[in-house]
Design a protein around this motif. Sequence first.
Motif, PDB file in Angstrom:
ATOM      1  N   VAL A 236     -30.483   3.736  -3.221  1.00 31.51           N
ATOM      2  CA  VAL A 236     -29.472   4.526  -3.923  1.00 31.51           C
ATOM      3  C   VAL A 236     -28.971   5.682  -3.063  1.00 31.51           C
ATOM      4  O   VAL A 236     -27.800   6.090  -3.170  1.00 31.51           O
ATOM      5  CB  VAL A 236     -30.022   5.059  -5.265  1.00 31.51           C
ATOM      6  CG1 VAL A 236     -30.293   3.921  -6.229  1.00 31.51           C
ATOM      7  CG2 VAL A 236     -31.271   5.909  -5.068  1.00 31.51           C
ATOM      8  N   GLN A 237     -29.817   6.206  -2.211  1.00 28.85           N
ATOM      9  CA  GLN A 237     -29.406   7.328  -1.359  1.00 28.85           C
ATOM     10  C   GLN A 237     -28.411   6.876  -0.292  1.00 28.85           C
ATOM     11  O   GLN A 237     -27.511   7.640   0.090  1.00 28.85           O
ATOM     12  CB  GLN A 237     -30.626   7.967  -0.704  1.00 28.85           C
ATOM     13  CG  GLN A 237     -30.307   9.232   0.083  1.00 28.85           C
ATOM     14  CD  GLN A 237     -31.555   9.888   0.623  1.00 28.85           C
ATOM     15  OE1 GLN A 237     -32.205  10.635  -0.086  1.00 28.85           O
ATOM     16  NE2 GLN A 237     -31.901   9.592   1.866  1.00 28.85           N
ATOM     17  N   TYR A 238     -28.537   5.633   0.172  1.00 25.51           N
ATOM     18  CA  TYR A 238     -27.567   5.108   1.126  1.00 25.51           C
ATOM     19  C   TYR A 238     -26.216   4.937   0.439  1.00 25.51           C
ATOM     20  O   TYR A 238     -25.162   5.088   1.063  1.00 25.51           O
ATOM     21  CB  TYR A 238     -28.069   3.787   1.711  1.00 25.51           C
ATOM     22  CG  TYR A 238     -27.152   3.177   2.742  1.00 25.51           C
ATOM     23  CD1 TYR A 238     -26.714   3.913   3.838  1.00 25.51           C
ATOM     24  CD2 TYR A 238     -26.713   1.860   2.617  1.00 25.51           C
ATOM     25  CE1 TYR A 238     -25.866   3.361   4.777  1.00 25.51           C
ATOM     26  CE2 TYR A 238     -25.870   1.293   3.564  1.00 25.51           C
ATOM     27  CZ  TYR A 238     -25.445   2.051   4.639  1.00 25.51           C
ATOM     28  OH  TYR A 238     -24.596   1.493   5.574  1.00 25.51           O
ATOM     29  N   ASP A 239     -26.237   4.615  -0.848  1.00 26.84           N
ATOM     30  CA  ASP A 239     -25.005   4.539  -1.626  1.00 26.84           C
ATOM     31  C   ASP A 239     -24.347   5.914  -1.679  1.00 26.84           C
ATOM     32  O   ASP A 239     -23.156   6.066  -1.387  1.00 26.84           O
ATOM     33  CB  ASP A 239     -25.341   4.048  -3.036  1.00 26.84           C
ATOM     34  CG  ASP A 239     -24.155   3.431  -3.761  1.00 26.84           C
ATOM     35  OD1 ASP A 239     -23.303   2.820  -3.098  1.00 26.84           O
ATOM     36  OD2 ASP A 239     -24.087   3.541  -4.994  1.00 26.84           O
ATOM     37  N   LEU A 240     -25.128   6.932  -2.041  1.00 21.77           N
ATOM     38  CA  LEU A 240     -24.613   8.300  -2.099  1.00 21.77           C
ATOM     39  C   LEU A 240     -24.122   8.790  -0.743  1.00 21.77           C
ATOM     40  O   LEU A 240     -23.145   9.543  -0.652  1.00 21.77           O
ATOM     41  CB  LEU A 240     -25.724   9.230  -2.606  1.00 21.77           C
ATOM     42  CG  LEU A 240     -25.430  10.728  -2.613  1.00 21.77           C
ATOM     43  CD1 LEU A 240     -24.379  11.072  -3.666  1.00 21.77           C
ATOM     44  CD2 LEU A 240     -26.706  11.529  -2.856  1.00 21.77           C
ATOM     45  N   ALA A 241     -24.785   8.337   0.322  1.00 22.85           N
ATOM     46  CA  ALA A 241     -24.465   8.828   1.667  1.00 22.85           C
ATOM     47  C   ALA A 241     -23.016   8.553   2.053  1.00 22.85           C
ATOM     48  O   ALA A 241     -22.420   9.324   2.817  1.00 22.85           O
ATOM     49  CB  ALA A 241     -25.404   8.190   2.696  1.00 22.85           C
ATOM     50  N   PHE A 242     -22.424   7.467   1.550  1.00 22.09           N
ATOM     51  CA  PHE A 242     -21.033   7.170   1.892  1.00 22.09           C
ATOM     52  C   PHE A 242     -20.116   8.255   1.339  1.00 22.09           C
ATOM     53  O   PHE A 242     -19.222   8.756   2.037  1.00 22.09           O
ATOM     54  CB  PHE A 242     -20.637   5.805   1.322  1.00 22.09           C
ATOM     55  CG  PHE A 242     -19.505   5.136   2.053  1.00 22.09           C
ATOM     56  CD1 PHE A 242     -18.707   5.824   2.963  1.00 22.09           C
ATOM     57  CD2 PHE A 242     -19.220   3.792   1.830  1.00 22.09           C
ATOM     58  CE1 PHE A 242     -17.661   5.198   3.633  1.00 22.09           C
ATOM     59  CE2 PHE A 242     -18.186   3.159   2.501  1.00 22.09           C
ATOM     60  CZ  PHE A 242     -17.400   3.862   3.392  1.00 22.09           C
ATOM     61  N   LEU A 243     -20.341   8.639   0.085  1.00 17.77           N
ATOM     62  CA  LEU A 243     -19.522   9.685  -0.524  1.00 17.77           C
ATOM     63  C   LEU A 243     -19.692  11.015   0.202  1.00 17.77           C
ATOM     64  O   LEU A 243     -18.710  11.710   0.493  1.00 17.77           O
ATOM     65  CB  LEU A 243     -19.898   9.830  -1.999  1.00 17.77           C
ATOM     66  CG  LEU A 243     -19.245  10.975  -2.768  1.00 17.77           C
ATOM     67  CD1 LEU A 243     -17.729  10.889  -2.712  1.00 17.77           C
ATOM     68  CD2 LEU A 243     -19.739  10.977  -4.213  1.00 17.77           C
ATOM     69  N   LEU A 244     -20.927  11.368   0.519  1.00 17.45           N
ATOM     70  CA  LEU A 244     -21.177  12.631   1.222  1.00 17.45           C
ATOM     71  C   LEU A 244     -20.541  12.623   2.606  1.00 17.45           C
ATOM     72  O   LEU A 244     -19.933  13.609   3.028  1.00 17.45           O
ATOM     73  CB  LEU A 244     -22.681  12.871   1.337  1.00 17.45           C
ATOM     74  CG  LEU A 244     -23.456  12.990   0.020  1.00 17.45           C
ATOM     75  CD1 LEU A 244     -24.926  13.243   0.298  1.00 17.45           C
ATOM     76  CD2 LEU A 244     -22.883  14.089  -0.863  1.00 17.45           C
ATOM     77  N   MET A 245     -20.677  11.505   3.327  1.00 18.07           N
ATOM     78  CA  MET A 245     -20.083  11.398   4.657  1.00 18.07           C
ATOM     79  C   MET A 245     -18.560  11.490   4.580  1.00 18.07           C
ATOM     80  O   MET A 245     -17.922  12.166   5.393  1.00 18.07           O
ATOM     81  CB  MET A 245     -20.509  10.078   5.308  1.00 18.07           C
ATOM     82  CG  MET A 245     -20.094   9.908   6.771  1.00 18.07           C
ATOM     83  SD  MET A 245     -18.357   9.432   7.048  1.00 18.07           S
ATOM     84  CE  MET A 245     -18.310   7.811   6.235  1.00 18.07           C
ATOM     85  N   ASP A 246     -17.975  10.834   3.581  1.00 21.88           N
ATOM     86  CA  ASP A 246     -16.525  10.824   3.448  1.00 21.88           C
ATOM     87  C   ASP A 246     -15.996  12.230   3.170  1.00 21.88           C
ATOM     88  O   ASP A 246     -15.028  12.685   3.792  1.00 21.88           O
ATOM     89  CB  ASP A 246     -16.128   9.869   2.315  1.00 21.88           C
ATOM     90  CG  ASP A 246     -14.640   9.544   2.311  1.00 21.88           C
ATOM     91  OD1 ASP A 246     -13.983   9.716   3.357  1.00 21.88           O
ATOM     92  OD2 ASP A 246     -14.123   9.126   1.256  1.00 21.88           O
ATOM     93  N   LEU A 247     -16.630  12.940   2.247  1.00 26.58           N
ATOM     94  CA  LEU A 247     -16.211  14.313   1.959  1.00 26.58           C
ATOM     95  C   LEU A 247     -16.392  15.214   3.175  1.00 26.58           C
ATOM     96  O   LEU A 247     -15.515  16.024   3.511  1.00 26.58           O
ATOM     97  CB  LEU A 247     -17.011  14.862   0.779  1.00 26.58           C
ATOM     98  CG  LEU A 247     -16.576  14.383  -0.610  1.00 26.58           C
ATOM     99  CD1 LEU A 247     -17.638  14.716  -1.643  1.00 26.58           C
ATOM    100  CD2 LEU A 247     -15.232  14.988  -1.006  1.00 26.58           C
ATOM    101  N   ASP A 248     -17.531  15.073   3.843  1.00 24.15           N
ATOM    102  CA  ASP A 248     -17.799  15.876   5.031  1.00 24.15           C
ATOM    103  C   ASP A 248     -16.757  15.615   6.119  1.00 24.15           C
ATOM    104  O   ASP A 248     -16.244  16.547   6.746  1.00 24.15           O
ATOM    105  CB  ASP A 248     -19.203  15.548   5.551  1.00 24.15           C
ATOM    106  CG  ASP A 248     -19.574  16.362   6.784  1.00 24.15           C
ATOM    107  OD1 ASP A 248     -20.098  17.475   6.619  1.00 24.15           O
ATOM    108  OD2 ASP A 248     -19.336  15.880   7.912  1.00 24.15           O
ATOM    109  N   PHE A 249     -16.410  14.341   6.318  1.00 24.03           N
ATOM    110  CA  PHE A 249     -15.441  13.972   7.347  1.00 24.03           C
ATOM    111  C   PHE A 249     -14.054  14.539   7.028  1.00 24.03           C
ATOM    112  O   PHE A 249     -13.294  14.885   7.940  1.00 24.03           O
ATOM    113  CB  PHE A 249     -15.374  12.447   7.470  1.00 24.03           C
ATOM    114  CG  PHE A 249     -14.531  11.969   8.610  1.00 24.03           C
ATOM    115  CD1 PHE A 249     -15.032  11.952   9.903  1.00 24.03           C
ATOM    116  CD2 PHE A 249     -13.229  11.550   8.400  1.00 24.03           C
ATOM    117  CE1 PHE A 249     -14.250  11.520  10.972  1.00 24.03           C
ATOM    118  CE2 PHE A 249     -12.442  11.118   9.457  1.00 24.03           C
ATOM    119  CZ  PHE A 249     -12.956  11.100  10.747  1.00 24.03           C
ATOM    120  N   ARG A 250     -13.750  14.634   5.738  1.00 23.26           N
ATOM    121  CA  ARG A 250     -12.458  15.176   5.315  1.00 23.26           C
ATOM    122  C   ARG A 250     -12.461  16.705   5.253  1.00 23.26           C
ATOM    123  O   ARG A 250     -11.577  17.309   4.658  1.00 23.26           O
ATOM    124  CB  ARG A 250     -12.080  14.594   3.946  1.00 23.26           C
ATOM    125  CG  ARG A 250     -11.824  13.106   3.955  1.00 23.26           C
ATOM    126  CD  ARG A 250     -11.671  12.587   2.531  1.00 23.26           C
ATOM    127  NE  ARG A 250     -11.541  11.149   2.465  1.00 23.26           N
ATOM    128  CZ  ARG A 250     -10.396  10.473   2.480  1.00 23.26           C
ATOM    129  NH1 ARG A 250      -9.266  11.142   2.554  1.00 23.26           N
ATOM    130  NH2 ARG A 250     -10.384   9.160   2.413  1.00 23.26           N
TER     131      ARG A 250
END
Length: 500
Positions: A236-250
Motif C-alpha cells: 500500500v505504501q508503494y501505491d501512496l508513493a506515486f501520489l507523493l512523488m507526483d506532488l513533489d515533482f510538481r
Amino acid sequence: MTDAEEAEVVSWLESAAERKIETGCAWVFLAGDTAFKVKKRVDLGFLDYSTLDLRLWALERELRFNRAATSDIYRAVRKLTRAAGGGLELDGPGAVVEYALEMRRFDERAVLSAQPWAVDGPLADALGREVARVHARAELRPQGGGGKALKYTIDSNARLIRELAPKLGEERVEALIAATDAEFFRRKPLLDARRDAGFARQCHADLHLGNILLEDGKPVLFDCIEFNDVLSDIDVQYDLAFLLMDLDFRRRRDAAVRVLSAYVDEGLRHFDRRLLAGLAALPLMMAVRAGVRAHVQAHSGDLEGASAYLGAGLRHLSPPPPSLTAVGGLSGSGKSTFARLIAPGLGASPGAVVLRTDEIRKRLLGVAPDAALPASVYSPAFYNDVYDALFAEARTLLDAGRAVVVDATFIQPELRGRVEALAQEAGAPFHGVWLQAPPEVLARRIEGRESDASDATVATLRMQLDRDVGPVDWVRVDASGPAQDAAEAWSIQHGGAPLA
C-alpha cells in the motif's frame, strides 16, 4: 474481432459522441453525461487485450476494482451486438461484436493534474485520509507485494531506461540503476516483512494526480490498473508513493507532506505501528515511481521531462538525515499551522511527518478527527496516554529515517524534557520552538476555529495562562502575526531557505 469490425465499432460509437479520446490501449467516447470505454485489440506484453474474452475480462475487472473507491462513476459493462439489419446496437439479442464500459461523464477540468494548485491543506488532508481508508478496506494479496513485486518494476525500469541512456546520459542512468538496486537490497527484508504483515493489497496502482478527480470538494480516485496483478497487488505504501512523488515533482511538496501526515494518522486507525516503520522504504518507492515516469516520458518524446524525473529519482535515494522538531505554546498560538509550514523543508522528501496530540486524542478514542469532545474525557490518565503515543510514534518514525514535527502545548517542563531526551536517544538533531502571542490574539483565534481537531476553548486558554510553565529554553517565536511570517522567521534563524 477483425480490423474491419474494430473500425466499425469505433465509427459507430464516434457517430453518437461529442468527443473521442484515444490512448495507447483504449478509446473513450463522450456523449452527454455518459462515457463509453472500449479496449483496443492490442498485446503489449504486460497488457493483453488481443481477444474478445480478454477484453471482457479486463472491463469486468476495471468495473469491479474501480467501484471499490469510485462507486458512482463506473456503471456497467455493455454489449455491442450485431443488429438484424446488419449494423450495431447496444445490448441487443444478436452476436456480440465488442464490449464497452459505461461510465458517468465528469468534468475533465476537475482532474487534479489539470489544477495541481487546487490541492490546498484541507484537500491534501482529505486525500491522505481517503487513500488510507481505501487501502484499509482493500483485499489482502499475500502473493503480491514484498521484495519480489517491487523488484519486478525495478528491473523493468533498468531495462527501459538503459535503452534511453544515449539520450539521457550513460552516467546518470547507471547511477540511478545502481543506487536503486543498492537501496532495494538494503530494504528487501522490510518489504517482505510488510507483505507478511498484511500491507500487500489490491491497490489502485496508478495513483497520480491525473487519476484523481475533485468533485463537491472531495477527492475521487478513478482509473486504477486492472490488467496485470503483478502491478496492482502491491504494498500500500508503494501505491501512496506515486501520489507523493507526483506532488513533489510538481513542486507541491507542501501538499505532499500534508497528504503523508494525514495518511499516517488515518492509517494508524486501521493498521498497527508497523505502518510507520515501513516509511524507511519510502525513498526507494518514490525513486522507483520516478524511474517509471522517466522512461514513460522519454518514450513519449519528452526527454527534458525524462531527465527531470531521473534527477528526482537520484535525489530520493540520497535523503537528508531525520530530525525532531517540537512546536509548543499555548492554545491559539498557531502551532499546527506553523508545523505544517515548516514540515516540507525538513528531512527526506516530501518532508517531516507532523504528529498532533489533538489528532492522536481523537484516534485513541475512535472518533473523527474534527469531532467535538467534552472536557470530561481529558483525564490525567488519558492525557498521559496521548503523550505516550506521541513519543512512541515519533521514535518509530525517527528510527525509520523520517523527520518528525510534534505539535503539542508542551506546557509541562517534564514533557519538554521527554521530547528532548527522545531526540538524543534516537541520535537525531532537536529543535524546540515556543510560539507566543498576546492573550487577546490567542483567544480570538480559538473563537474563530472551525472543523479542527483541537477542542481547546477560551476557558482552556485561561487555565493555561494561570499555570507556571517554568523556564522555556526553546527558540521563542513571535506568533502574533501571520503564521507564514513566524515560520519564515524561524527558518531564517536556522539557516534555512525562505519558505515557498
